[in-house]
Design a protein around this motif. Structure first.
Motif, PDB file in Angstrom:
ATOM      1  N   ARG A  49      29.246   0.527   0.397  1.00  0.00           N
ATOM      2  CA  ARG A  49      30.530   0.117   0.993  1.00  0.00           C
ATOM      3  C   ARG A  49      30.305  -0.700   2.254  1.00  0.00           C
ATOM      4  NH1 ARG A  49      34.630   4.146  -0.962  1.00  0.00           N
ATOM      5  NH2 ARG A  49      33.389   5.211  -2.544  1.00  0.00           N
ATOM      6  N   CYS A  50      31.311  -1.506   2.586  1.00  0.00           N
ATOM      7  CA  CYS A  50      31.214  -2.301   3.800  1.00  0.00           C
ATOM      8  C   CYS A  50      32.603  -2.592   4.326  1.00  0.00           C
ATOM      9  CB  CYS A  50      30.474  -3.607   3.517  1.00  0.00           C
ATOM     10  SG  CYS A  50      30.128  -4.509   5.046  1.00  0.00           S
ATOM     11  N   ASN A  51      32.701  -2.721   5.663  1.00  0.00           N
ATOM     12  CA  ASN A  51      33.992  -3.052   6.272  1.00  0.00           C
ATOM     13  C   ASN A  51      34.160  -4.561   6.445  1.00  0.00           C
ATOM     14  OD1 ASN A  51      31.929  -3.042   8.115  1.00  0.00           O
ATOM     15  ND2 ASN A  51      33.112  -2.202   9.795  1.00  0.00           N
ATOM     16  N   PHE A  52      33.143  -5.357   6.054  1.00  0.00           N
ATOM     17  CA  PHE A  52      33.261  -6.810   6.047  1.00  0.00           C
ATOM     18  C   PHE A  52      33.355  -7.283   4.596  1.00  0.00           C
ATOM     19  CE2 PHE A  52      30.966  -8.221  10.250  1.00  0.00           C
ATOM     20  CZ  PHE A  52      31.793  -7.394  10.985  1.00  0.00           C
ATOM     21  N   ARG A  53      33.801  -8.505   4.436  1.00  0.00           N
ATOM     22  CA  ARG A  53      33.826  -9.128   3.108  1.00  0.00           C
ATOM     23  C   ARG A  53      33.173 -10.505   3.218  1.00  0.00           C
ATOM     24  NH1 ARG A  53      34.155  -4.982   1.865  1.00  0.00           N
ATOM     25  NH2 ARG A  53      35.617  -3.800   0.616  1.00  0.00           N
ATOM     26  N   CYS A  54      31.920 -10.522   3.690  1.00  0.00           N
ATOM     27  CA  CYS A  54      31.247 -11.808   3.882  1.00  0.00           C
ATOM     28  C   CYS A  54      31.298 -12.614   2.588  1.00  0.00           C
ATOM     29  CB  CYS A  54      29.804 -11.596   4.318  1.00  0.00           C
ATOM     30  SG  CYS A  54      29.696 -10.656   5.851  1.00  0.00           S
ATOM     31  N   VAL A  55      31.658 -13.867   2.732  1.00  0.00           N
ATOM     32  CA  VAL A  55      31.928 -14.681   1.540  1.00  0.00           C
ATOM     33  C   VAL A  55      30.693 -14.850   0.659  1.00  0.00           C
ATOM     34  CG1 VAL A  55      33.912 -15.927   2.450  1.00  0.00           C
ATOM     35  CG2 VAL A  55      31.619 -16.751   2.977  1.00  0.00           C
ATOM     36  N   TYR A  56      29.502 -14.737   1.268  1.00  0.00           N
ATOM     37  CA  TYR A  56      28.265 -14.946   0.505  1.00  0.00           C
ATOM     38  C   TYR A  56      27.708 -13.633  -0.051  1.00  0.00           C
ATOM     39  CZ  TYR A  56      26.676 -13.631   5.140  1.00  0.00           C
ATOM     40  OH  TYR A  56      26.520 -12.968   6.337  1.00  0.00           O
ATOM     41  N   CYS A  57      28.385 -12.520   0.231  1.00  0.00           N
ATOM     42  CA  CYS A  57      27.819 -11.217  -0.151  1.00  0.00           C
ATOM     43  C   CYS A  57      28.826 -10.348  -0.910  1.00  0.00           C
ATOM     44  CB  CYS A  57      27.323 -10.505   1.107  1.00  0.00           C
ATOM     45  SG  CYS A  57      26.660  -8.865   0.818  1.00  0.00           S
ATOM     46  N   MET A  58      29.997 -10.106  -0.300  1.00  0.00           N
ATOM     47  CA  MET A  58      31.010  -9.278  -0.963  1.00  0.00           C
ATOM     48  C   MET A  58      32.347 -10.011  -0.983  1.00  0.00           C
ATOM     49  SD  MET A  58      30.098  -5.481   0.543  1.00  0.00           S
ATOM     50  CE  MET A  58      31.071  -4.535  -0.588  1.00  0.00           C
ATOM     51  N   PRO A  59      32.433 -11.122  -1.713  1.00  0.00           N
ATOM     52  CA  PRO A  59      33.676 -11.893  -1.688  1.00  0.00           C
ATOM     53  C   PRO A  59      34.876 -11.045  -2.093  1.00  0.00           C
ATOM     54  CG  PRO A  59      32.193 -12.658  -3.434  1.00  0.00           C
ATOM     55  CD  PRO A  59      31.421 -11.696  -2.611  1.00  0.00           C
ATOM     56  N   GLY A 100      22.407  -1.671   3.465  1.00  0.00           N
ATOM     57  CA  GLY A 100      23.522  -1.323   2.585  1.00  0.00           C
ATOM     58  C   GLY A 100      24.040  -2.574   1.903  1.00  0.00           C
ATOM     59  N   GLY A 101      25.285  -2.618   1.722  1.00  0.00           N
ATOM     60  CA  GLY A 101      26.467  -2.162   2.402  1.00  0.00           C
ATOM     61  C   GLY A 101      26.269  -2.099   3.920  1.00  0.00           C
ATOM     62  N   GLU A 102      27.193  -1.465   4.573  1.00  0.00           N
ATOM     63  CA  GLU A 102      27.048  -1.326   6.016  1.00  0.00           C
ATOM     64  C   GLU A 102      26.529   0.075   6.328  1.00  0.00           C
ATOM     65  OE1 GLU A 102      26.760  -3.045   8.643  1.00  0.00           O
ATOM     66  OE2 GLU A 102      26.631  -1.183   9.771  1.00  0.00           O
ATOM     67  N   THR A 133      22.359  -4.152  10.353  1.00  0.00           N
ATOM     68  CA  THR A 133      23.775  -3.794  10.453  1.00  0.00           C
ATOM     69  C   THR A 133      24.606  -5.021  10.787  1.00  0.00           C
ATOM     70  OG1 THR A 133      25.387  -2.590  11.808  1.00  0.00           O
ATOM     71  CG2 THR A 133      23.292  -3.048  12.852  1.00  0.00           C
ATOM     72  N   ASN A 134      25.877  -4.972  10.411  1.00  0.00           N
ATOM     73  CA  ASN A 134      26.755  -6.084  10.795  1.00  0.00           C
ATOM     74  C   ASN A 134      27.224  -5.946  12.243  1.00  0.00           C
ATOM     75  OD1 ASN A 134      28.932  -4.236  10.791  1.00  0.00           O
ATOM     76  ND2 ASN A 134      29.601  -4.821   8.745  1.00  0.00           N
ATOM     77  N   GLY A 135      26.833  -4.880  12.913  1.00  0.00           N
ATOM     78  CA  GLY A 135      27.079  -4.750  14.347  1.00  0.00           C
ATOM     79  C   GLY A 135      28.470  -4.261  14.719  1.00  0.00           C
TER      80      GLY A 135
HETATM   81 FE1  SF4 Z   1      28.863  -6.314   4.431  1.00  0.00          FE
HETATM   82 FE2  SF4 Z   1      26.475  -7.028   5.250  1.00  0.00          FE
HETATM   83 FE3  SF4 Z   1      27.355  -7.893   2.913  1.00  0.00          FE
HETATM   84 FE4  SF4 Z   1      28.479  -8.826   5.111  1.00  0.00          FE
HETATM   85  S1  SF4 Z   1      26.347  -9.099   4.489  1.00  0.00           S
HETATM   86  S2  SF4 Z   1      29.564  -8.062   3.309  1.00  0.00           S
HETATM   87  S3  SF4 Z   1      28.358  -7.113   6.446  1.00  0.00           S
HETATM   88  S4  SF4 Z   1      26.923  -5.816   3.413  1.00  0.00           S
END
Ligand code: SF4
Ligand code: SAM
Ligand code: SF4
Length: 371
Positions: A49-59, A100-102, A133-135
């Motif tokens: 799981r992650c609290n971000f939705r980085c466009v290149y990772c978890m669109p 992760g994920g985060e 971590t995404n910080g």
């Molecule tokens: Fe989350 Fe990291 Fe993927 Fe961004 S790069 S969506 S912060 S797991």
């Protein structure tokens, strides 16, 4: 009567139940794969799981509110992760990266850090224990992570410009909170802090020089990562990659750089120091200059599948062995068997046809396998 619940493995990705040799060889730290690469580095994904939705990772379009994350009972427990880590240490692993994920979303992650921080390598040295971590939660957690025994941290940050950063994380998360997290991490004594910036052409490449300038005289090493065709959901195209050589060219034009020696064999980043003697940057050229020949990294997914390459399409289900009462010796033998068969070198073989959308291959997502 209590029933024992053994969750089925995630069926989105094919997996193999590892072969357990009848008479497993003992581990001696000298394991070597088909391309003579040892096993030194284990990356452990502690949550998908992650609290971000980085466009290149978890669109967002794919990782939406209906996305089926792993249920809690599928995740490896901290005891299971620690047991697997010991098994990998027996095979010569010296470095553990939690990801992760985060990773900071995993409840009581400090407890796991404490358990891992007490382990030593085959040479009796402390493990090189770090985290990516995404910080976003770092300001809040840095002190407890440090107290638990975390040594180092890598923070991902793709831009200093608010609009660009929010466009990349896609959840409107502000830059200032991540920068504050980095400052707090430094203040509590986390060492060798690195900042990773994934560069995507036309999205954040205008941020290369401002990021370099900002971090130049900070106690942080900034590293630029080429955008990779990892996973199956980011719609990667070669023309969205800014080659590291171009990153260096742009910085060098304003703040001269010279290449310096790597810290150790197998270091993924090439190092460049500023000619004025203040600061350095790194470039990770996963696409334009593959470093498979030195790749000593294994990855453990959130639910305990072992992947021998970031671009693998299938994992080896170590959790099945853990939960089926195999002994450590047997699991050591199974890992040995897997590593000896390893011949992955995806990045060296990558072609522009890799993500041929007519015939896509189902590569595993980075948020599941860990970066
Ligand atoms: Fe989350 Fe990291 Fe993927 Fe961004 S790069 S969506 S912060 S797991
Ligand atoms: N959530 C944490 C974070 O972002 O730092 C840890 C997991 S994230 C998957 C690990 C690293 O992978 C991050 O630095 C991220 O920027 C990088 N990453 C994710 N997708 C990538 C891609 N397609 N190409 C290059 N790097 C990528
Ligand atoms: Fe290692 Fe696979 Fe990346 Fe090559 S492509 S460096 S083998 S993870």
């Amino acid at each position: 009567m209590t029933q024992r619940f053994i969750p089925v493995a995630d069926l989105r990705y094919p997996h193999a139940t590892p072969f357990v040799p009848a008479q497993p060889e003992a581990a001696n730290g000298l394991l070597s794969d088909k391309l003579a690469r040892p096993l030194r580095d284990l990356r452990i994904s502690v949550t998908d799981r992650c609290n971000f939705r980085c466009v290149y990772c978890m669109p967002k379009e794919i990782f939406d509110k209906d996305y089926a994350y792993l249920p809690h009972q599928s995740l490896l427990s901290f005891e299971e992760i620690t047991r697997i880590t010991k098994i990998f240490i027996a095979h010569g692993v010296e470095k553990i990266r939690l990801t992760g994920g985060e990773p900071l979303l995993r409840k009581n992650i400090e407890k796991l850090i404490e358990m891992l921080a007490s382990l030593t390598t085959l040479n009796g040295k402390p493990l090189d224990l770090t985290m990516t971590t995404n910080g976003s939660l770092l300001a809040k957690k840095a002190q407890s992570l440090k107290d638990a025994g975390l040594k180092r941290v890598t923070v991902s940050l793709d831009s200093l410009d608010e609009t660009t950063f929010q466009r990349m994380n896609d959840v409107d998360f502000p830059v200032s909170d991540v920068l504050n997290g980095i400052d707090v991490a430094h203040a509590v004594g986390l060492e060798s802090i690195k900042v990773n910036m994934v560069v995507k052409a036309g999205v954040n490449d205008q941020e290369i020089v401002p990021m370099a300038r900002y971090f130049k005289d900070k106690p942080v090493i900034l590293r630029f990562i080429e955008y990779m065709d990892v996973g199956a959901s980011n719609g990667w195209k070669m023309d969205e990659v800014i080659p590291s050589a171009e990153v260096i060219r742009r910085i060098h034009a304003i703040m001269p750089l010279k290449e310096i020696e790597p810290n150790y064999t197998g270091e993924t980043a090439a190092r460049w120091a500023y000619a004025d003697g203040v600061g350095e940057v790194g470039v990770i050229s996963s696409v334009t200059q593959a470093f498979c020949s030195d790749c000593n990294r294994a990855r453990l997914s959130t639910e305990g599948k072992l992947f021998t390459c970031l671009f693998a399409t299938a994992g080896h289900d170590l959790r099945a062995l853990l939960r089926d009462n195999y002994t450590d010796e047997q699991i050591i033998g199974a890992v040995s068997h897997i590593w000896k068969q390893r011949d992955d070198r995806y990045s060296e073989l990558r072609t522009s046809q890799t993500n041929d959308h007519a015939q896509p291959i189902r590569k595993v997502e980075m948020s599941y396998i860990g970066g």
